[in-house]
Design an enzyme around this catalytic site. Structure first.
Site, PDB file in Angstrom:
ATOM      1  N   ALA A  38       0.689  -1.358  -0.199  1.00 14.51           N
ATOM      2  CA  ALA A  38       0.056   0.213   0.255  1.00 14.51           C
ATOM      3  C   ALA A  38       1.042   1.631  -0.224  1.00 14.51           C
ATOM      4  O   ALA A  38       1.317   1.281   0.865  1.00 14.51           O
ATOM      5  CB  ALA A  38      -1.441   0.008   1.367  1.00 14.51           C
ATOM      6  N   CYS A 121      -3.256  -9.866   3.747  1.00 10.33           N
ATOM      7  CA  CYS A 121      -2.897  -8.148   5.255  1.00 10.33           C
ATOM      8  C   CYS A 121      -2.956  -8.742   6.322  1.00 10.33           C
ATOM      9  O   CYS A 121      -4.377  -9.032   6.993  1.00 10.33           O
ATOM     10  CB  CYS A 121      -3.835  -7.863   4.435  1.00 10.33           C
TER      11      CYS A 121
END
Length: 400
Positions: A38, A121
């Site tokens: 990210a 994640c």
């Protein structure tokens, strides 16, 4: 200095050319994948990595609901530069129907040649809603998501990235790997840590070997603690995995993909040479940093925003080099390419510092209890209340 001129031989494990990696119809001469990160793996960074090496370069994690609703930020993030091929997008979600619809949109609009699903994640805002690394615990839901996504993808290969499990007492990777294989996934990738380990300690490469033994009809990729080409060679030798996924190791070191291509790609020898290392002098690093900034400005179509985005990379690029704190701080305040050029012009050249520039980079932290929905570990099936909560999680996004 070009990447070819910067390649030098160094002590390390010997490497022979690895077999080409096939992910569905996609053949990769270098069995290397850039892990989604990210705020990092946008078009600019992917293009930069490609300029140094070869492999499959995956987008930042994209929220399936945001894509289905055509969120403006998300639609920008799934764009690829014309030079990017094959194109790859990673999706996150918890609702099978929403993920399948997101996949259908990508395929119908020809936006990617490969799709990856995120089940790895460990970030609390994701796991506390049952997503990311928490989701494979609900094996029925996991299987449903992968099956529907594979069907929606059609001829576009779909892969799965996951972790070992939630914690050492709730491991899921073997069940999930076999379920993904049965559902028609084109490959599975394992970050060899649990969610509770976050990025701390050392990755358990033995788990990658276990997964390779359990999943036999599709490629198994290994992820975790690849800081150099020598690490990649060693992981493949020790685990038998079919390729590697590189994340934090390339932060401030996009030329790592050149090292990997030389160690594992068509140019690799027959086992008679050592894993190559780029002779990254300070001058070489300055050029890479400047190119990254330039690509960010192009990506954002805004010089100020692009120069602000490169700021997070300053410490990574200059780790171990004789660049003082005041100069690093000034680079982290620059708002134009000219300012960056002026500052870089005050930095002379210096030889590659060796160990000081190597090893771990990026976030690490310490083990922590994984945030989970209430009662999540009570059963491997989805209860009514949990199902309602997870559907609500699909609406909580702001793009990406």
């Amino acid at each position: 200095m070009t990447i070819a001129a910067a390649l030098r031989r160094a002590q390390g494990p010997t490497a022979a050319q690895a077999p080409a990696l096939r992910i569905g119809p996609i053949a990769l001469d270098t069995p290397v994948v850039l892990a989604p990160m990210a705020g990092i793996t946008n078009t600019a960074f992917r293009r930069l990595c490609r300029e140094y090496g070869a492999g499959l370069y995956v987008s930042e994690m994209i929220t399936s609901r945001a894509l289905v609703e055509r969120n403006a930020i998300t639609m920008r993030l799934i764009q690829h530069h014309e030079s990017e091929t094959p194109r790859s997008i990673q999706l996150y979600g918890v609702d099978p129907a929403t993920i399948a619809e997101a996949v259908r949109i990508i395929v119908a609009e020809d936006r990617a040649d490969h799709i990856d699903l995120n089940f790895g994640c460990p970030v609390p805002k994701v796991t506390r809603k049952g997503g990311g690394a928490a989701l494979p615990w609900k094996i029925g839901l996991f299987s449903d998501i992968v099956q529907r996504a594979v069907k929606a993808a059609g001829d576009v290969p779909l892969t799965v990235k996951m972790r070992k499990g939630i914690n050492k007492d709730h491991l899921t990777f073997l069940d999930a790997g076999r379920a993904a294989e049965d559902a028609g996934a084109a490959a599975v990738a394992l970050h060899a840590r649990t969610a509770s380990e976050y990025y701390s300690g050392h990755a358990d490469w033995s788990a990658i070997g276990e997964l390779k033994q359990a999943v036999t009809s599709i490629p198994v990729l290994g992820n975790g603690d690849i800081w150099s080409a020598a690490d990649a060679v060693r992981m493949m030798d020790e685990t038998g995995c079919d390729g590697v996924v590189v994340g934090r190791g390339c932060l401030g070191r996009p030329w790592l993909f050149g090292e990997l291509a030389a160690a594992l790609g068509p140019s690799a020898g027959s086992g008679t040479h050592s894993a190559p290392v780029v002779d990254a002098t300070l001058g070489f690093v300055k050029e890479a940093f400047r190119r990254h900034a330039e690509l960010l400005v192009e990506f954002f179509e805004d010089e100020d925003r692009g120069c602000k985005d490169i700021r997070k990379h300053v410490a990574w690029y200059f780790k171990g080099y004789p660049v003082g704190g005041e100069l690093r701080a000034a680079l982290a305040r620059a708002s134009t390419l000219q300012e960056i050029d002026d500052l870089l012009g005050t930095i002379g050249d210096a030889p590659y510092p060796g160990v000081g520039a190597e090893g771990q980079r990026g976030r690490a932290g310490s083990p922590k209890r994984t945030a989970l929905p209430e009662g999540w570990l009570d059963s491997r099936e989805i209860g009514e209340g949990v199902g309602d909560m997870m559907r609500g999680a699909e609406t909580e996004n702001d793009g990406g």
